[in-house]
Design an enzyme around this catalytic site. Structure first.
Site, PDB file in Angstrom:
ATOM      1  N   LYS A 196       0.855  -1.189   0.000  1.00 29.92           N
ATOM      2  CA  LYS A 196       0.000   0.000   0.000  1.00 29.92           C
ATOM      3  C   LYS A 196       0.888   1.235   0.000  1.00 29.92           C
ATOM      4  O   LYS A 196       1.720   1.419   0.888  1.00 29.92           O
ATOM      5  CB  LYS A 196      -0.905  -0.003   1.228  1.00 29.92           C
ATOM      6  CG  LYS A 196      -1.724   1.276   1.347  1.00 29.92           C
ATOM      7  CD  LYS A 196      -2.781   1.184   2.429  1.00 29.92           C
ATOM      8  CE  LYS A 196      -3.502   2.505   2.594  1.00 29.92           C
ATOM      9  NZ  LYS A 196      -4.587   2.406   3.576  1.00 29.92           N
ATOM     10  N   LYS A 254      -2.222  -1.429  -3.843  1.00 32.38           N
ATOM     11  CA  LYS A 254      -3.110  -0.278  -3.740  1.00 32.38           C
ATOM     12  C   LYS A 254      -2.291   0.992  -3.874  1.00 32.38           C
ATOM     13  O   LYS A 254      -1.260   1.093  -3.219  1.00 32.38           O
ATOM     14  CB  LYS A 254      -3.803  -0.329  -2.374  1.00 32.38           C
ATOM     15  CG  LYS A 254      -4.737   0.819  -2.110  1.00 32.38           C
ATOM     16  CD  LYS A 254      -5.265   0.719  -0.706  1.00 32.38           C
ATOM     17  CE  LYS A 254      -6.121   1.940  -0.437  1.00 32.38           C
ATOM     18  NZ  LYS A 254      -6.515   2.035   0.939  1.00 32.38           N
TER      19      LYS A 254
HETATM   20  C1  PBG Z   1      -7.055   3.714   5.773  1.00 33.02           C
HETATM   21  C2  PBG Z   1      -7.528   3.406   4.409  1.00 33.02           C
HETATM   22  C3  PBG Z   1      -7.425   4.288   3.338  1.00 33.02           C
HETATM   23  C4  PBG Z   1      -8.027   3.676   2.266  1.00 33.02           C
HETATM   24  C5  PBG Z   1      -8.473   2.423   2.675  1.00 33.02           C
HETATM   25  N1  PBG Z   1      -8.147   2.270   4.029  1.00 33.02           N
HETATM   26  C6  PBG Z   1      -6.878   5.663   3.276  1.00 33.02           C
HETATM   27  C7  PBG Z   1      -5.569   5.935   3.834  1.00 33.02           C
HETATM   28  O1  PBG Z   1      -4.712   5.056   3.951  1.00 33.02           O
HETATM   29  O2  PBG Z   1      -5.353   7.095   4.193  1.00 33.02           O
HETATM   30  C8  PBG Z   1      -8.147   4.329   0.917  1.00 33.02           C
HETATM   31  C9  PBG Z   1      -9.199   3.843   0.017  1.00 33.02           C
HETATM   32  C10 PBG Z   1      -9.540   4.765  -1.080  1.00 33.02           C
HETATM   33  O3  PBG Z   1      -8.940   5.847  -1.284  1.00 33.02           O
HETATM   34  O4  PBG Z   1     -10.468   4.413  -1.805  1.00 33.02           O
HETATM   35  N2  PBG Z   1      -6.513   2.734   6.528  1.00 33.02           N
END
Ligand code: PBG
Length: 329
Positions: A196, A254
């Site tokens: 991520k 992601k």
């Molecule tokens: C937070 C989380 C995020 C997303 C999923 N879980 C945002 C972040 O890490 O700040 C993002 C999903 C999206 O943008 O559609 N744990």
């Protein structure tokens, strides 16, 4: 060699094109993210995600029944937490009567066969908008992982099929797997957000949950000490292999579109299913451009989802899941 080989022969009409098509998206491919809020009969549109909504539990019931009818088999739950329940410890995250825990039961009651996945991370519960506990300007790794394991256990107890840690603390998959095993939840799976990135494409999601890092003294302004540097490729493999060793059943890359090289690297390296999250900013860009009449909405979403699958995704978390299955049915 030309003219013995003319590649256009296999593109002459839709019948032959469909026979030689290498990548086909189907309802089986999708995970549907759902945003849940407290209240009754709430269905509120998210400003930066036109056509996407936050639902109260009564409305989520209707929504998941509709998803199931469309052939969608999996949902990924996120909750918007009231400000007065936020702290720096994740206390509400492990509340057996919390919104997430009730949401799991609601979905399972409405559609028992629906695969329910839950987001495991502290940001919606954090007064600072971070995925971990903060001390002296730092996001604490091991203390956070311990809470994430408790959180996962409480989701498993509520009936979640998979927990999906999205936080990027080191070692949290091992912590979670160990606690689930100790407590007898052998069949509760883990979908790990393993690669991520610290992406600028999460903005609309943070609007949806009101979970952006707060602007305050001694609070990190971004998530770069735990989410990955977009410049890195080898590191994605290292992260992913570690999560598999620690017990991840499904791994994830992601965001989607900007990271399809990573998706292919991971797909070629691992032997567990690979998921890809097409994130909120990717959704918002397509919505905005098509509202302006600059892009063909339906064609673009099918092209992007197909590209994600072609890159190596075994499953895709997408805000377009419902649109896509309607278009391909
Ligand atoms: C937070 C989380 C995020 C997303 C999923 N879980 C945002 C972040 O890490 O700040 C993002 C999903 C999206 O943008 O559609 N744990």
């Amino acid at each position: 060699m030309f003219p013995l080989r003319r590649n256009r022969r296999l593109r002459t009409n839709e019948a032959i094109r469909s026979m030689v098509r290498e990548t086909i998206i189907s309802p089986n491919d999708f995970i549907v993210p759902l945003f849940i809020v407290e209240g009754k009969n709430v269905k509120e549109e998210i400003g930066s995600m036109p056509g996407y909504f936050r639902y109260s539990l009564d409305n989520i019931e209707k929504e998941v029944k509709e998803l199931w009818k469309l052939g969608l088999k999996s949902v990924l739950l996120f909750v918007k937490v009231a400000d007065d329940l936020k702290d720096n410890a994740g206390k509400e995250a492990i509340n057996p009567e919390g919104l997430m825990q009730r949401a799991v039961k609601t979905v399972k009651n409405a559609v028992p066969d629906m695969i329910v996945m839950t987001d495991v991370a502290l940001d919606p519960y954090s007064q600072y908008g971070h995925d971990g506990i903060i001390d002296d300007g730092k996001v604490l790794n091991d203390d956070t992982s311990a809470v994430l394991a408790e959180m996962s256990l409480s989701h498993a107890k509520a009936g979640a099929d998979f927990v999906a840690p999205s936080d990027m603390m080191d070692g949290r998959i091992f912590e979670i797997r160990s606690l689930l095993e100790d407590e007898g939840f052998h069949d509760t799976g883990i979908m790990s957000y393993s690669a991520k990135y610290a992406s600028a494409f999460y903005g609309p999601f943070r609007d949806a949950l009101d979970s952006a890092p707060v602007d305050a003294k001694n609070i990190p302004k971004n998530k770069k000490t735990y989410q990955m540097d977009p410049s890195n490729r080898d590191e994605a493999i290292r992260e992913t292999l570690m999560d598999i060793d620690e017990g991840a059943d499904i791994v994830m890359v992601k965001p989607g579109l900007c990271y399809l090289d990573i998706v292919r690297d991971i797909k070629n390296t691992v032997n567990v299913p690979v998921s890809v999250y097409q994130v909120s900013g990717e959704y918002a860009m397509i919505k905005a451009a098509s509202e302006k009449g600059w892009l063909d909405h339906d064609a673009v979403i099918l092209e992007q989802l197909t590209a994600i699958k072609r890159a190596g995704a075994d499953m895709i978390a997408s805000y377009f899941a419902k649109d896509a299955v309607k278009l391909i049915s």
